[in-house]
Scaffold this motif. Sequence first.
Motif, mmCIF file in Angstrom:
data_model
loop_
_atom_site.group_PDB
_atom_site.id
_atom_site.type_symbol
_atom_site.label_atom_id
_atom_site.label_comp_id
_atom_site.label_asym_id
_atom_site.label_seq_id
_atom_site.Cartn_x
_atom_site.Cartn_y
_atom_site.Cartn_z
ATOM 1 N N ASP A 120 0.826 -1.210 0.000
ATOM 2 C CA ASP A 120 0.000 0.000 0.000
ATOM 3 C C ASP A 120 0.859 1.258 0.000
ATOM 4 N N VAL A 162 3.652 1.378 -3.425
ATOM 5 C CA VAL A 162 3.125 1.786 -4.730
ATOM 6 C C VAL A 162 3.060 3.298 -4.875
ATOM 7 N N THR A 163 3.237 4.036 -3.777
ATOM 8 C CA THR A 163 3.265 5.500 -3.866
ATOM 9 C C THR A 163 4.666 6.023 -4.177
ATOM 10 N N ALA A 193 7.701 6.488 -6.570
ATOM 11 C CA ALA A 193 7.851 6.509 -8.038
ATOM 12 C C ALA A 193 8.859 5.481 -8.531
ATOM 13 N N ARG A 198 9.545 -0.645 -8.464
ATOM 14 C CA ARG A 198 9.096 -1.377 -9.652
ATOM 15 C C ARG A 198 8.375 -2.666 -9.294
ATOM 16 N N GLY A 199 8.790 -3.350 -8.226
ATOM 17 C CA GLY A 199 8.132 -4.611 -7.936
ATOM 18 C C GLY A 199 8.791 -5.400 -6.832
ATOM 19 N N TRP A 211 -2.560 -5.326 -8.239
ATOM 20 C CA TRP A 211 -1.503 -4.357 -8.548
ATOM 21 C C TRP A 211 -0.745 -4.655 -9.843
ATOM 22 N N ASP A 259 -0.935 -4.043 -12.891
ATOM 23 C CA ASP A 259 -0.675 -3.010 -13.886
ATOM 24 C C ASP A 259 0.351 -1.997 -13.389
ATOM 25 N N ARG A 260 0.801 -2.169 -12.139
ATOM 26 C CA ARG A 260 1.747 -1.219 -11.546
ATOM 27 C C ARG A 260 3.038 -1.889 -11.072
ATOM 28 N N ILE A 261 2.978 -3.175 -10.732
ATOM 29 C CA ILE A 261 4.086 -3.849 -10.065
ATOM 30 C C ILE A 261 4.492 -5.109 -10.821
ATOM 31 N N GLU A 262 5.802 -5.336 -10.940
ATOM 32 C CA GLU A 262 6.336 -6.591 -11.450
ATOM 33 C C GLU A 262 6.519 -7.578 -10.293
#
Length: 302
Positions: free
Chosen positions: A151, A154-155, A157, A160-161, A179, A181-184
Motif C-alpha cells: 500500500d 506503490v506510492t 515513483a 518497480r516490484g 496491482w 498493472d503497476r508492479i512486477e
Amino acid sequence: MNTPNTESLPRPIVSFLPTAFTPDGAVDIGKMRDLADLLARHGIRPAVLGGMGEFYALRRDEARACMEAAAGAAGRVPVVAGIGFSTREATELAVDARDAGVSVLVLNPHYFAVPTPDGAAEHVRRITGESGLPAIVYSSKAQPVTEDHLDRLVTVAGFRGVKETAFGPDEVGRRVARWGDRIEWWGVGEIGGTEYARAGGNVITSSLANFSPATSIAYVRAALGDGSVDPQLAECCAAWDELLRAPEGYLGVLKAVMQALYGWHPAVRLPMTEASVATRESVARFLDRFEHLSARSNPLAG
C-alpha cells in the motif's frame, strides 16, 4: 558458440552470479566478466550482489567492481545489482550502480533492522530518488513484503516490484489481480519461477543459468509454452532444486559446481561456508548424471 534464440522466451530470465574469488581472496573480476558475457550472449540478464553473490560479505569497492564487470560485459542486456545495509550505505551503492551502468536494483533484506511499512517505503524512496534507478524489493520469509508494505510502496515513483520468496504463487496471483498493472513480480528458480509466472509474474530468476544457460532457457520456454517439458529436462531441474537444499546452503553448492565446470576457486566468504565432502560428492553425481552440463561442452571451462 551459437547463441540460442531468446526472442520467443515467454518471460525474461535474470541470473544472479556467484562472486568469483582468487586463491588469495580477492574478487576475480575476469571470471565475473566472462560469466556475465556468457549469460548476456544467451539473452539472460546478469545480476550481481544477491545472496548468491555474497553481497553481505563484500566491501563497497568490491561491490562496485562486480557491478562494473557485469555491466561492461553484458552490453546488450539490462544488468541488475543487489544493494542493502543502511539507507545511507544503500544509497551510496545505488549511485555506484548507476555510474557502473546497472539498469535495475534489487533491495536486499535489512538483516537486523525490521522497519515499519512507512520506514521501508522511505528507504526505497531515498535510494531510487538519489540514484535515479528503479528498484525491486526482496520479499523474504524473515522480512516479507506484506499488503501494508505494498500500500505504501506503490506510492514511491521508483518502486518497480517484488522478488518473491515469502508468499506462494496463489497469493501472488491475488496480488497481480490488484496491482499487476503497476508492479512486477519476480519468481525464483526455474521450477518455482515458472509457477509464479503462470500466476502472473513477470521475471524468472535462475541459478542453474550460471553453468547451463541453455538448460534454463529450454525449461522456461517449455514450461510456459504448451507445458510439455522433456522428462530429462524436468528431472535435471528438479535434481538441481534438490541439490540446493544441502545443509550448508545453496552458495556452497553452486561454488562446487563452478569449480568442477569452470575451474573457479571454491572459496565462500564467511559467515557462509563451503560445500562439505558429502555435498561435493552429490555435485559430482549430479554432473555425471546430466552429462550435457559437463566441462567438455562448457565455453568457460579452463
